[in-house]
Design a protein around this motif. Structure first.
Motif, PDB file in Angstrom:
ATOM      1  N   GLY A  73       0.807  -1.218   0.000  1.00  0.00           N
ATOM      2  CA  GLY A  73       0.000   0.000   0.000  1.00  0.00           C
ATOM      3  C   GLY A  73       0.837   1.264   0.000  1.00  0.00           C
ATOM      4  N   SER A  74       0.147   2.374   0.047  1.00  0.00           N
ATOM      5  CA  SER A  74       0.806   3.678   0.027  1.00  0.00           C
ATOM      6  C   SER A  74       1.183   4.112   1.429  1.00  0.00           C
ATOM      7  CB  SER A  74      -0.123   4.721  -0.590  1.00  0.00           C
ATOM      8  OG  SER A  74      -0.352   4.429  -1.933  1.00  0.00           O
ATOM      9  N   GLY A  75       2.148   5.024   1.492  1.00  0.00           N
ATOM     10  CA  GLY A  75       2.568   5.570   2.769  1.00  0.00           C
ATOM     11  C   GLY A  75       3.682   6.568   2.575  1.00  0.00           C
ATOM     12  N   PRO A  76       4.135   7.172   3.677  1.00  0.00           N
ATOM     13  CA  PRO A  76       5.128   8.222   3.584  1.00  0.00           C
ATOM     14  C   PRO A  76       6.534   7.706   3.268  1.00  0.00           C
ATOM     15  CG  PRO A  76       4.547   7.846   5.875  1.00  0.00           C
ATOM     16  CD  PRO A  76       3.640   6.994   5.040  1.00  0.00           C
ATOM     17  N   LEU A  77       7.272   8.542   2.554  1.00  0.00           N
ATOM     18  CA  LEU A  77       8.705   8.376   2.307  1.00  0.00           C
ATOM     19  C   LEU A  77       9.345   9.665   2.782  1.00  0.00           C
ATOM     20  CD1 LEU A  77      11.405   7.475   0.927  1.00  0.00           C
ATOM     21  CD2 LEU A  77      10.501   8.490  -1.164  1.00  0.00           C
ATOM     22  N   VAL A  78      10.379   9.557   3.608  1.00  0.00           N
ATOM     23  CA  VAL A  78      11.141  10.724   4.041  1.00  0.00           C
ATOM     24  C   VAL A  78      12.614  10.430   3.799  1.00  0.00           C
ATOM     25  CG1 VAL A  78      11.772  12.221   5.974  1.00  0.00           C
ATOM     26  CG2 VAL A  78       9.429  11.362   5.783  1.00  0.00           C
ATOM     27  N   ASN A  79      13.245  11.259   2.986  1.00  0.00           N
ATOM     28  CA  ASN A  79      14.683  11.161   2.771  1.00  0.00           C
ATOM     29  C   ASN A  79      15.296  12.326   3.534  1.00  0.00           C
ATOM     30  OD1 ASN A  79      17.308  11.009   1.923  1.00  0.00           O
ATOM     31  ND2 ASN A  79      16.821  10.767  -0.238  1.00  0.00           N
ATOM     32  N   ASN A  80      15.813  12.034   4.728  1.00  0.00           N
ATOM     33  CA  ASN A  80      16.352  13.049   5.627  1.00  0.00           C
ATOM     34  C   ASN A  80      17.877  12.964   5.681  1.00  0.00           C
ATOM     35  OD1 ASN A  80      16.221  15.209   7.365  1.00  0.00           O
ATOM     36  ND2 ASN A  80      15.798  13.975   9.169  1.00  0.00           N
ATOM     37  N   GLN A  81      18.475  12.568   4.595  1.00  0.00           N
ATOM     38  CA  GLN A  81      19.932  12.479   4.525  1.00  0.00           C
ATOM     39  C   GLN A  81      20.505  13.866   4.248  1.00  0.00           C
ATOM     40  OE1 GLN A  81      21.125   8.439   2.718  1.00  0.00           O
ATOM     41  NE2 GLN A  81      19.319   9.069   1.574  1.00  0.00           N
ATOM     42  N   THR A  82      21.819  13.966   4.146  1.00  0.00           N
ATOM     43  CA  THR A  82      22.419  15.262   3.846  1.00  0.00           C
ATOM     44  C   THR A  82      21.924  15.749   2.494  1.00  0.00           C
ATOM     45  OG1 THR A  82      24.376  14.139   2.984  1.00  0.00           O
ATOM     46  CG2 THR A  82      24.489  14.909   5.246  1.00  0.00           C
TER      47      THR A  82
END
Length: 119
Positions: A73-82
């Motif tokens: 299913g769908s959901g959040p993606l967070v790319n919190n890298q530099t």
């Protein structure tokens, strides 16, 4: 038209115009409001995701490709890298599906995603 009738007509027109302007202001302000970003706690240097079925991940190692948990299913993606770091997401045949350049926060369909290379 008597003075009383004219005054009532002007009051009615003023109310209609004023009400229309207030409604237009509220509507245009609502239209300018950005959609909410996906909410997911993701520490700095990590790329994180969570699917509708509750499965989630948080990776930061750049040296290899991670097999993701059963994401459905769908959901959040967070790319919190530099800033500028690119995470790559692959299907079950290791074909590239999409990339995410830090900082990025959005909703994705996780079902076809099987692997991630964090950076």
């Amino acid at each position: 038209m008597g003075l009383r009738t004219l005054g009532t007509a002007l009051l009615a027109i003023g109310t209609l115009v004023g009400g229309s302007l207030i409604g237009a202001t509220v509507s245009s302000a609502a239209a300018r409001t950005a959609p909410p970003k996906p909410q997911l706690e993701c520490p700095y240097y990590f790329v994180c995701g969570q699917a509708a079925n509750g499965s989630s991940f948080a990776y930061k190692d750049c040296n290899f490709e991670f097999k993701l948990p059963n994401l459905i299913g769908s959901g959040p993606l967070v790319n919190n890298q530099t800033a500028g770091t690119v995470a790559r997401f692959y299907d079950k045949n290791h074909r590239l599906l999409f990339t995410s350049r830090a900082y990025d926060a959005r909703t994705v369909n996780w079902t076809p995603v099987w692997y991630v290379r964090a950076c």
